[in-house]
Scaffold this motif. Structure first.
Motif, PDB file in Angstrom:
ATOM      1  N   SER A 113       0.888  -1.015   0.048  1.00 29.33           N
ATOM      2  CA  SER A 113      -0.108   0.172   0.032  1.00 29.33           C
ATOM      3  C   SER A 113       0.798   1.183  -0.122  1.00 29.33           C
ATOM      4  O   SER A 113       0.414   2.392  -0.735  1.00 29.33           O
ATOM      5  N   ASP A 114       1.991   1.275   0.793  1.00 26.98           N
ATOM      6  CA  ASP A 114       2.700   2.514   1.060  1.00 26.98           C
ATOM      7  C   ASP A 114       3.921   2.425  -0.141  1.00 26.98           C
ATOM      8  O   ASP A 114       3.853   3.714  -0.921  1.00 26.98           O
ATOM      9  N   TYR A 115       4.469   1.438  -0.292  1.00 26.94           N
ATOM     10  CA  TYR A 115       5.754   1.770  -1.280  1.00 26.94           C
ATOM     11  C   TYR A 115       5.119   1.214  -2.593  1.00 26.94           C
ATOM     12  O   TYR A 115       6.009   1.664  -3.933  1.00 26.94           O
ATOM     13  N   GLY A 116       4.332   0.249  -2.748  1.00 25.92           N
ATOM     14  CA  GLY A 116       3.880  -0.009  -4.241  1.00 25.92           C
ATOM     15  C   GLY A 116       2.633   0.935  -4.591  1.00 25.92           C
ATOM     16  O   GLY A 116       2.050   0.681  -5.521  1.00 25.92           O
ATOM     17  N   GLY A 174      -9.190  -6.712 -12.697  1.00 26.61           N
ATOM     18  CA  GLY A 174     -10.012  -7.050 -11.387  1.00 26.61           C
ATOM     19  C   GLY A 174      -9.417  -8.179 -10.377  1.00 26.61           C
ATOM     20  O   GLY A 174     -10.242  -8.536  -9.600  1.00 26.61           O
ATOM     21  N   ASP A 175      -8.468  -9.009 -10.924  1.00 29.67           N
ATOM     22  CA  ASP A 175      -7.903  -9.783 -10.098  1.00 29.67           C
ATOM     23  C   ASP A 175      -6.717  -9.378  -9.394  1.00 29.67           C
ATOM     24  O   ASP A 175      -6.059 -10.266  -8.808  1.00 29.67           O
ATOM     25  N   TYR A 176      -6.458  -7.979  -8.877  1.00 34.09           N
ATOM     26  CA  TYR A 176      -5.288  -7.501  -8.394  1.00 34.09           C
ATOM     27  C   TYR A 176      -5.270  -7.976  -7.218  1.00 34.09           C
ATOM     28  O   TYR A 176      -3.944  -8.208  -6.521  1.00 34.09           O
ATOM     29  N   LEU A 177      -6.297  -8.216  -6.296  1.00 29.78           N
ATOM     30  CA  LEU A 177      -6.426  -8.744  -4.937  1.00 29.78           C
ATOM     31  C   LEU A 177      -5.714  -9.986  -4.946  1.00 29.78           C
ATOM     32  O   LEU A 177      -4.892 -10.274  -3.948  1.00 29.78           O
ATOM     33  N   PHE A 178      -5.916 -10.859  -5.814  1.00 27.44           N
ATOM     34  CA  PHE A 178      -5.218 -12.246  -6.061  1.00 27.44           C
ATOM     35  C   PHE A 178      -3.667 -12.138  -6.182  1.00 27.44           C
ATOM     36  O   PHE A 178      -2.959 -12.714  -5.522  1.00 27.44           O
ATOM     37  N   LYS A 179      -3.461 -10.995  -7.014  1.00 27.89           N
ATOM     38  CA  LYS A 179      -2.048 -10.864  -7.288  1.00 27.89           C
ATOM     39  C   LYS A 179      -1.291 -10.337  -6.056  1.00 27.89           C
ATOM     40  O   LYS A 179      -0.367 -10.656  -5.888  1.00 27.89           O
ATOM     41  N   PHE A 180      -2.012  -9.585  -5.379  1.00 34.05           N
ATOM     42  CA  PHE A 180      -1.452  -9.132  -3.781  1.00 34.05           C
ATOM     43  C   PHE A 180      -1.230 -10.324  -3.105  1.00 34.05           C
ATOM     44  O   PHE A 180      -0.090 -10.385  -2.547  1.00 34.05           O
ATOM     45  N   LEU A 181      -2.183 -11.209  -2.986  1.00 30.94           N
ATOM     46  CA  LEU A 181      -1.812 -12.377  -2.162  1.00 30.94           C
ATOM     47  C   LEU A 181      -0.678 -13.285  -2.713  1.00 30.94           C
ATOM     48  O   LEU A 181       0.264 -13.533  -1.904  1.00 30.94           O
ATOM     49  N   LEU A 182      -0.382 -13.302  -4.255  1.00 27.49           N
ATOM     50  CA  LEU A 182       0.700 -13.986  -4.406  1.00 27.49           C
ATOM     51  C   LEU A 182       2.101 -13.455  -4.188  1.00 27.49           C
ATOM     52  O   LEU A 182       3.001 -14.155  -4.097  1.00 27.49           O
ATOM     53  N   LEU A 206      14.081  -2.260  -4.448  1.00 32.64           N
ATOM     54  CA  LEU A 206      14.335  -3.414  -5.253  1.00 32.64           C
ATOM     55  C   LEU A 206      12.823  -4.110  -5.499  1.00 32.64           C
ATOM     56  O   LEU A 206      12.446  -4.319  -6.905  1.00 32.64           O
ATOM     57  N   ILE A 207      12.338  -4.249  -4.521  1.00 35.07           N
ATOM     58  CA  ILE A 207      11.229  -5.204  -4.493  1.00 35.07           C
ATOM     59  C   ILE A 207       9.671  -4.343  -5.235  1.00 35.07           C
ATOM     60  O   ILE A 207       9.092  -4.698  -6.278  1.00 35.07           O
ATOM     61  N   TRP A 208       9.645  -3.033  -4.789  1.00 33.20           N
ATOM     62  CA  TRP A 208       8.474  -2.334  -5.116  1.00 33.20           C
ATOM     63  C   TRP A 208       8.718  -1.501  -6.092  1.00 33.20           C
ATOM     64  O   TRP A 208       7.702  -0.997  -6.876  1.00 33.20           O
ATOM     65  N   GLU A 209       9.830  -1.208  -6.480  1.00 23.74           N
ATOM     66  CA  GLU A 209      10.119  -0.203  -7.829  1.00 23.74           C
ATOM     67  C   GLU A 209      10.539  -0.931  -8.728  1.00 23.74           C
ATOM     68  O   GLU A 209      10.540  -0.406 -10.117  1.00 23.74           O
ATOM     69  N   GLU A 210      11.147  -2.187  -8.738  1.00 22.24           N
ATOM     70  CA  GLU A 210      11.832  -2.990  -9.956  1.00 22.24           C
ATOM     71  C   GLU A 210      11.109  -4.257 -10.162  1.00 22.24           C
ATOM     72  O   GLU A 210      10.844  -4.603 -11.240  1.00 22.24           O
ATOM     73  N   ILE A 211      10.861  -4.976  -9.119  1.00 20.47           N
ATOM     74  CA  ILE A 211      10.474  -6.448  -9.153  1.00 20.47           C
ATOM     75  C   ILE A 211       8.760  -6.474  -9.333  1.00 20.47           C
ATOM     76  O   ILE A 211       8.053  -6.953 -10.178  1.00 20.47           O
ATOM     77  N   ARG A 213       5.637  -4.009  -9.745  1.00 20.36           N
ATOM     78  CA  ARG A 213       5.176  -2.756 -10.158  1.00 20.36           C
ATOM     79  C   ARG A 213       3.838  -2.653  -9.783  1.00 20.36           C
ATOM     80  O   ARG A 213       3.228  -2.931 -10.935  1.00 20.36           O
ATOM     81  N   THR A 214       3.270  -2.350  -8.660  1.00 12.86           N
ATOM     82  CA  THR A 214       1.810  -2.272  -8.395  1.00 12.86           C
ATOM     83  C   THR A 214       1.518  -0.521  -8.564  1.00 12.86           C
ATOM     84  O   THR A 214       0.284  -0.417  -7.817  1.00 12.86           O
ATOM     85  N   ASP A 215       2.325   0.278  -9.114  1.00 16.81           N
ATOM     86  CA  ASP A 215       1.924   1.491  -8.925  1.00 16.81           C
ATOM     87  C   ASP A 215       1.083   1.933 -10.370  1.00 16.81           C
ATOM     88  O   ASP A 215       0.831   3.272 -10.530  1.00 16.81           O
ATOM     89  N   LYS A 216       1.053   0.982 -11.362  1.00 17.41           N
ATOM     90  CA  LYS A 216       0.415   1.329 -12.366  1.00 17.41           C
ATOM     91  C   LYS A 216      -1.376   0.981 -12.517  1.00 17.41           C
ATOM     92  O   LYS A 216      -1.489   0.136 -11.975  1.00 17.41           O
TER      93      LYS A 216
END
Length: 377
Positions: free
Chosen positions: A37-40, A340-348, A323-328, A330-333
């Motif tokens: 939530s914060d860095y992503g 619509g499956d972003y919550l599942f992606k978050f879990l992964l 490295l995690i939140w800016e390169e690997i 990218r949840t800021d797009k």
């Protein structure tokens, strides 16, 4: 975020309660979500998109406000029964992994990516406690250092006076401070030069939670543990879990009902009164669960939980965080949320980050164990 303590009066079984260890694991996963939530930038994107995306954000985010305080409550719950004095071994057991990661991460990162790590970062790496590489670890160690003296106070308090002390702390940190930051009261009620808790991230708050954990260990809310039978309503985990959910939903209701008084900021603080009550409820939920009867599953939970400290320090180190939140990941797009499956992606993402860091920390712990055996010989 996993202390075991060495009090001889506490059995190993008590120290490694799989129910509490499962709570630690879930709280660490919540911390990873908060970092998404914060860095992503999930917070910013959800507010920009609005609608059901924003509602989902507030609901999940406000159900994940407890982990930092829960870890300190657990610390107070277990360590407050110790009668030992200043324990340098216990402090070193916490500090040495902290020092290892603080030095190893920038050194390895600098070798892999020359020129990225600055001179200041190298210098700070050798003083992680003072340079605040991890704010949680610095505060955690401070409470650990103070714990023998806090314990003496705890052991001298009866239920009435202990409850009064918790009530005073609650009024100071969870009532006075939030009220002072709401627009209708700002300027009338102030905490400047009195309570600088930075939204629940101060030594004041960590001591407050340590004492709350000690109280829960000694008196289990408003009644003595000895007087609470397993058939009592106060012993039912579901009661506390429903209380946890209800308090979280009240927070969501407040965000949407009072958007113009600055409540969005206050509601997210660790020491928000509803969040503190949520911490108590979720802790009691797992405290009242009995996972010891599951045998192997309980031992697996305990084994996994032992890596929580390393997981936190690895993924929350400034270099690894970027490295995690800016390169690997990218949840800021905006496109990340379009399917619509972003919550599942978050879990992964949470699972991948958790177990990747766990494996790295497992290697460190195995190496540390092997080296200690060599020196023992």
């Amino acid at each position: 975020m996993n202390e075991s303590g060495d009090n001889k009066n506490i059995t190993k079984k008590t120290l490694r309660n799989p129910s509490i260890e499962l709570l630690r694991i879930l709280m660490m996963m919540q911390i990873i979500f908060l970092h998404i939530s914060d860095y992503g930038d999930y917070t910013d994107v959800a507010k920009e998109l609005g609608g059901h995306t924003e509602l989902a954000y507030w609901t999940i985010w406000l159900m994940c406000r407890c982990p930092v305080y829960v870890f300190v409550i657990i610390m107070g719950y277990f360590l407050s029964t110790s009668t030992s004095g200043f324990n340098i071994k216990r402090i070193l057991k916490c500090y040495l992994p902290m020092y290892f990661y603080s030095v190893a991460i920038p050194v390895i990162y600098g070798l892999v990516r020359p020129g990225v790590v600055t001179v200041d970062q190298y210098i700070k790496a050798f003083i992680p406690f003072l340079s605040r590489t991890w704010y949680f670890m610095t505060l955690y160690l401070l409470v650990l250092i103070l714990s023998p003296y806090l314990n003496r106070m705890v052991q001298g308090l009866d239920r009435k006076h202990f409850l009064l002390l918790i009530g005073i702390c609650f009024c100071l940190f969870s009532v006075w401070q939030p009220i002072s930051m709401l627009e209708p009261f700002e300027g009338l009620v102030g905490i400047k030069k009195i309570l600088a808790t930075q939204g629940g991230k101060s030594l004041y708050d960590f001591i407050y939670m340590y004492l709350l954990g000690a109280y829960l260990r000694k008196y289990h809310l408003f009644r003595s543990h000895d007087n609470t039978s397993d058939d009592s309503i106060w012993s039912k985990p579901i009661l506390y879990f429903l209380g946890f959910l209800l308090l979280g939903l009240i927070n969501v209701f407040l965000v949407y009902t009072y958007p113009d008084v600055g409540i969005e900021d206050v509601i997210g603080y660790n020491d928000n009164p509803l969040v503190v009550l949520q911490c108590v409820c979720i802790f009691r939920t797992f405290e009242r669960l009995d996972l010891t009867k599951f045998g192997t599953a309980g031992r697996v939970i305990n084994y996994i939980s032992a890596g929580n400290l390393g997981i936190y320090m690895l993924h929350e180190h400034p270099l690894i965080r970027n490295l995690i939140w800016e390169e690997i990941f990218r949840t800021d797009k905006i496109s990340f949320y379009s399917e619509g499956d972003y919550l599942f992606k978050f879990l992964l993402i949470i699972v991948v980050v958790y177990f990747s860091c766990w494996c790295i920390d497992w290697l460190r712990r195995m190496a540390a164990g092997a080296i200690s055996k060599i020196f023992e010989k």
